[in-house]
Write a protein that holds these residues in place. Structure first.
Motif, PDB file in Angstrom:
ATOM      1  N   ARG A  56     -38.735 -10.679  -3.942  1.00 48.01           N
ATOM      2  CA  ARG A  56     -37.907 -11.836  -3.555  1.00 48.01           C
ATOM      3  C   ARG A  56     -38.589 -12.494  -2.363  1.00 48.01           C
ATOM      4  O   ARG A  56     -38.711 -11.906  -1.302  1.00 48.01           O
ATOM      5  N   LEU A  57     -39.037 -13.746  -2.558  1.00 47.92           N
ATOM      6  CA  LEU A  57     -39.812 -14.423  -1.526  1.00 47.92           C
ATOM      7  C   LEU A  57     -38.929 -15.050  -0.457  1.00 47.92           C
ATOM      8  O   LEU A  57     -39.220 -14.969   0.726  1.00 47.92           O
ATOM      9  N   SER A  58     -37.844 -15.656  -0.891  1.00 48.96           N
ATOM     10  CA  SER A  58     -36.906 -16.286   0.041  1.00 48.96           C
ATOM     11  C   SER A  58     -35.704 -16.776  -0.750  1.00 48.96           C
ATOM     12  O   SER A  58     -35.817 -17.001  -1.953  1.00 48.96           O
ATOM     13  N   GLY A  59     -34.564 -16.914  -0.067  1.00 48.15           N
ATOM     14  CA  GLY A  59     -33.390 -17.516  -0.689  1.00 48.15           C
ATOM     15  C   GLY A  59     -33.224 -17.150  -2.146  1.00 48.15           C
ATOM     16  O   GLY A  59     -32.984 -15.992  -2.509  1.00 48.15           O
ATOM     17  N   ASP A  60     -33.356 -18.151  -3.023  1.00 47.38           N
ATOM     18  CA  ASP A  60     -33.216 -17.943  -4.468  1.00 47.38           C
ATOM     19  C   ASP A  60     -34.571 -18.020  -5.165  1.00 47.38           C
ATOM     20  O   ASP A  60     -34.651 -18.405  -6.332  1.00 47.38           O
ATOM     21  N   GLU A  61     -35.637 -17.650  -4.451  1.00 44.74           N
ATOM     22  CA  GLU A  61     -36.988 -17.723  -5.002  1.00 44.74           C
ATOM     23  C   GLU A  61     -37.533 -16.307  -5.205  1.00 44.74           C
ATOM     24  O   GLU A  61     -37.536 -15.495  -4.282  1.00 44.74           O
ATOM     25  N   PHE A  62     -38.016 -16.033  -6.417  1.00 45.53           N
ATOM     26  CA  PHE A  62     -38.560 -14.728  -6.785  1.00 45.53           C
ATOM     27  C   PHE A  62     -39.986 -14.922  -7.300  1.00 45.53           C
ATOM     28  O   PHE A  62     -40.395 -16.042  -7.633  1.00 45.53           O
ATOM     29  N   ALA A  63     -40.733 -13.800  -7.372  1.00 42.80           N
ATOM     30  CA  ALA A  63     -42.101 -13.870  -7.871  1.00 42.80           C
ATOM     31  C   ALA A  63     -42.448 -12.573  -8.584  1.00 42.80           C
ATOM     32  O   ALA A  63     -41.892 -11.512  -8.289  1.00 42.80           O
ATOM     33  N   LEU A  64     -43.379 -12.656  -9.547  1.00 46.14           N
ATOM     34  CA  LEU A  64     -43.863 -11.509 -10.297  1.00 46.14           C
ATOM     35  C   LEU A  64     -45.383 -11.469 -10.187  1.00 46.14           C
ATOM     36  O   LEU A  64     -46.045 -12.496 -10.310  1.00 46.14           O
ATOM     37  N   LEU A  65     -45.924 -10.281  -9.980  1.00 45.66           N
ATOM     38  CA  LEU A  65     -47.355 -10.044 -10.010  1.00 45.66           C
ATOM     39  C   LEU A  65     -47.676  -9.319 -11.299  1.00 45.66           C
ATOM     40  O   LEU A  65     -47.152  -8.223 -11.559  1.00 45.66           O
ATOM     41  N   LEU A  66     -48.524  -9.924 -12.124  1.00 38.57           N
ATOM     42  CA  LEU A  66     -48.853  -9.379 -13.439  1.00 38.57           C
ATOM     43  C   LEU A  66     -50.343  -9.050 -13.474  1.00 38.57           C
ATOM     44  O   LEU A  66     -51.180  -9.904 -13.817  1.00 38.57           O
ATOM     45  N   PRO A  67     -50.746  -7.841 -13.106  1.00 40.75           N
ATOM     46  CA  PRO A  67     -52.172  -7.467 -13.154  1.00 40.75           C
ATOM     47  C   PRO A  67     -52.691  -7.476 -14.593  1.00 40.75           C
ATOM     48  O   PRO A  67     -51.962  -7.121 -15.538  1.00 40.75           O
ATOM     49  N   GLY A  68     -53.947  -7.878 -14.742  1.00 42.90           N
ATOM     50  CA  GLY A  68     -54.588  -7.865 -16.052  1.00 42.90           C
ATOM     51  C   GLY A  68     -54.028  -8.881 -17.019  1.00 42.90           C
ATOM     52  O   GLY A  68     -54.214  -8.732 -18.242  1.00 42.90           O
ATOM     53  N   THR A  69     -53.365  -9.911 -16.541  1.00 45.09           N
ATOM     54  CA  THR A  69     -52.733 -10.896 -17.412  1.00 45.09           C
ATOM     55  C   THR A  69     -53.279 -12.279 -17.095  1.00 45.09           C
ATOM     56  O   THR A  69     -53.360 -12.666 -15.923  1.00 45.09           O
TER      57      THR A  69
END
Length: 779
Positions: free
Chosen positions: A423-436
């Motif tokens: 969760r980066l901030s407030g209502d902002e999320f992120a995904l790290l997808l290795p090898g993609t």
């Protein structure tokens, strides 16, 4: 280290400064005392010298009296007096004067008349009366046995001896010069310098004799108490000699009196310098004793900041305040080490969802990029739609629960093992997808979109959740973690603007990002320099083919970049709030053009409003001011608003729309069909028109679903008493389909592209002159 060294310097400097200040004050006080004492000593010496001088004159007078007495008793002298032989008398005076060293000798009778005189100096002839006066004064007892007088510009010491036979018959007066011999005797006896001053012919004093030399003392006066002679400062004392102004000045050099004390001052200065040196060394060692432990504590704090909690602190054995500070630091180190895991979680974790935060996610991305053998990876960034509305309606506590539920759904249902969710901030999320790569990340984003189609159920409250997704891949789109996150965010916001579910980063959507640094200033200048241009896109009646309206659009004629497309500055103006000024400019320009447009048969002109405009409670009053200035009715305008603009701030937007409708403006929902919840508000909002989004109109000829959406929208609008406008009419078959579906109005490139306002009249004339075959097709 630099701060600590500077502290050492300041400590040494402070101590030395205080020492020097105290020493300087003491040195100054002692110097002043020495000067005062020396001058008091000089004054006492001069007083003693005056007594010596007077005693010397008295002793000389006594010697002279003895010589004169011998003359008075001399038989030959008395015989000459008895016979009245002047020549014999003069000879006796001369012989006896030479015998006792007198320069002037005279016989004064009882009547004080000078009867005979011998003057070896050659100046007494003019002063016979003076000799008689002196004899009389001595006869009356003035001056004792001696008298000093100024004869011929030279001081003389006179003595007088009475001659009786047996009664007083006269006086023997003898004078001796007071000159260099006596001042030398005075110098030898007292150690003082002496200067004899007598009035000169011009009345100014001159030195007749001096132990310093006549040339050096000519500038002195009998009133001098201080003098500078031969570069030496001297203290003087005046001793009067005669009534004519003659005086003796007793002189003593100040340097001679101060000399014994100068050695004491030099000794004190040497002691002071040695003391300063010793004090400097001691202060330096003291400062080192204080600052060295402080430097050690600074180094220890740096190690703690790096996460090294294993190294014990030094100086904890000291029994002073620094030792207490070192012990406190060491205890803090131990406590931090005990809770290092919790602290690391606070530094790198999100307390609400338990997910990694932005800092941890950024580090993870960079580590994945730097990992040996790493070939590619992707970042998916998402931002929830209308989450602010959830907080406003249901409260922040409920909003926190929604965020936790979203985090669980992302991490539990749509992410592969080994992927990282943050969760980066407030209502902002992120995904790290290795090898993609980008395509694989887009597939993950699409799965998340499907997952979000299921509403959240919290406390019997159904919450529809949606988001915009942005995707960026390494190394295709960026070379480091910061650039990768930035470009994923650019793609995410582009997806939200285009109402697309997910977008992969494309340099085209970020081409203007560097220009936005100065874009706001350029937009302000564009308004000031009249660089904006009004364009109009015609709108026709689908049933009759008549030109009935137009949509007002803004273009920017940049002096360097030429015509700037709206998509390069309108979204930026919306983000910064400058879109309000653009809206007012558009309305002003359209109002000025309205009389000419009305003469062409137009019923009204459409003007777009933004989200920022709808939440401006003063907008109706601002528009009314422009209408009043140009004398144009509100019914001449149709104000277009998007569904998303209404949904961002529904309550404030509804209040603004009601005020505009009451003022007489027509209202239109623009891009209808691309929003989410506008149907729930249609029955409440004072809307007059629906405008079908061009994405459905352009696809209706080849996609049956798009055709159904267009048909359903037209039927819905007509059932609600609203008119329908279709935009994006690119060809004749689309126009024919709209006519078959009973659409009211249309606009698009098939009819005309947006035209400069100055060219719209020519287009209107050409449109009315269309041949009958074209009109038949429209029917």
């Amino acid at each position: 280290m630099f701060t600590t060294r500077r502290l050492s310097t300041r400590i040494v400097g402070l101590f030395l400064g205080l020492l020097l200040l105290v020493q300087a004050a003491g040195f100054g006080a002692i110097r002043a005392s020495i000067e005062s004492s020396a001058r008091q000593t000089l004054a006492a010496e001069l007083q003693v010298g005056e007594r010596v001088w007077r005693r010397l004159l008295e002793q000389r007078a006594e010697s002279l009296v003895q010589g004169a007495t011998l003359l008075a008793a001399d038989y030959g002298f008395r015989s000459a007096l008895g016979s009245g032989d002047t020549e014999t008398l003069n000879s006796a005076l001369e012989n006896h004067a030479e015998r006792i060293g007198a320069t002037i000798s005279a016989w004064v009778d009882a009547g004080l008349a000078v009867r005979a005189v011998h003057d070896a100096s050659g100046g007494a002839a003019a002063d016979l009366k003076a000799l008689g006066r002196l004899a009389g004064e001595m006869a009356r007892g003035k001056g004792g046995g001696g008298r000093i007088a100024n004869i011929g510009g030279q001081p003389y010491q006179f003595v007088g001896v009475p001659v009786k036979a047996p009664l007083l018959i006269g006086w023997v007066v003898m004078g001796f010069p007071v000159g260099q011999e006596i001042v030398d005797d005075m110098r030898a006896l007292s150690g003082l310098h002496v200067a004899l001053l007598v009035p000169a012919a011009d009345g100014r004093p001159r030195a007749s004799a001096s132990t310093l030399g006549a040339a050096a003392t000519d500038a002195l006066t009998a009133r001098d108490e201080r003098a500078l002679i031969g570069g030496q400062e001297m203290v003087a004392r005046r001793v009067p000699l005669a009534d004519g102004g003659a005086a003796a000045l007793l002189l003593r050099p100040v340097a001679e009196a101060v000399a014994p004390f100068r050695q004491l001052q030099q000794l004190m200065l040497a002691i002071t310098l040695v003391g300063v040196a010793v004090f400097a060394v001691g202060s330096w060692f003291t400062a080192r004793h204080v600052t060295t432990p402080l430097r050690s504590l600074v180094d220890a704090s740096v190690q703690l900041g790096r996460g090294d909690y294993d190294q014990p602190l030094a100086h904890t054995e000291r029994r002073d305040e620094i030792g207490d500070l070192a012990k406190a630091f060491d205890q803090m180190r131990v406590n931090i080490a005990a809770h290092a895991g919790e602290i690391r979680q606070l530094a790198y974790g999100d307390r609400l969802t338990g997910l990694p935060n932005r800092a941890r996610f950024r580090d993870a991305v960079q580590q994945a990029i730097d990992a040996p053998g790493s070939a590619l990876l992707s970042v998916v960034m998402l931002d929830l739609d209308r989450f602010k509305h959830v907080n406003d309606v249901l409260g922040y506590h409920f909003g926190d629960r929604v965020l936790k539920a979203v985090a669980e759904r992302i991490a539990g249902q749509a992410v592969r093992e080994g992927d990282l969710v943050a969760r980066l901030s407030g209502d902002e999320f992120a995904l790290l997808l290795p090898g993609t790569d980008g395509a694989g990340a887009l597939a993950v984003a699409q799965r998340l979109v499907t997952t979000f189609e299921l509403p959240l159920l919290l406390d019997d409250q159904m919450i529809d959740v949606s988001a915009g997704f942005g995707i960026a891949s390494w190394p295709a789109h960026a070379g480091d973690a910061d650039a990768l996150l930035s470009r994923a965010e650019v793609a995410m916001y582009a997806a939200k603007r285009k109402t697309a579910s997910a977008l992969v980063y494309d340099p085209a959507i970020d081409a203007g990002s560097a220009q936005t640094l100065s874009l706001l200033s350029e937009l302000r200048r564009a308004l000031e320099r009249d660089e904006l241009r009004l364009h109009l896109q015609p709108k026709i009646s689908v049933g009759s083919g008549a030109l009935i309206g137009a949509e007002a659009l803004v273009r920017w004629q940049h002096p360097q970049r030429g015509m700037v497309p709206p998509m390069e500055f309108i979204p930026f103006a919306e983000q910064t709030g400058f879109v309000r000024q653009l809206t007012l400019w558009m309305f002003e320009a359209t109002t000025r053009a309205w009389p000419a447009l009305r003469s062409l048969g137009l019923a009204r002109v459409s003007v777009n409003l933004s989200t920022r405009d709808l939440i401006d409670g003063d907008l109706p009053a601002k528009l009314d001011t422009i209408l009043q200035r140009h004398g144009v009715p509100a019914s001449a305008f149709c104000l277009e608003i998007t569904e998303s603009a209404i949904m961002d701030e529904p309550q404030r937007a509804e209040a603004t729309l009601n005020a505009l409708s009451s003022a007489g403006f027509k209202l239109s929902i623009d891009d209808f069909g691309t929003g989410y919840s506008s149907l729930a508000y249609l029955k409440r909002l004072p809307v007059d028109e629906l405008k079908i989004d061009k994405s459905f109109v352009m696809g209706m000829a080849r996609e049956a679903d798009d055709a159904k959406i267009v048909r359903s929208t037209i039927d819905l609008a007509h059932n609600l008493g609203l008119s329908v406008v279709a935009e994006g009419v690119e060809n004749g078959p689309i126009l024919e389909q709209l006519a078959a579906l009973d659409c009211d109005e249309a606009q698009g490139y098939h009819i005309a592209r947006p035209l400069p306002a100055a060219e719209f009249a020519a287009f209107a004339r050409r449109w009315r002159e269309r041949d009958a075959s074209t009109a038949a097709v429209l029917h």
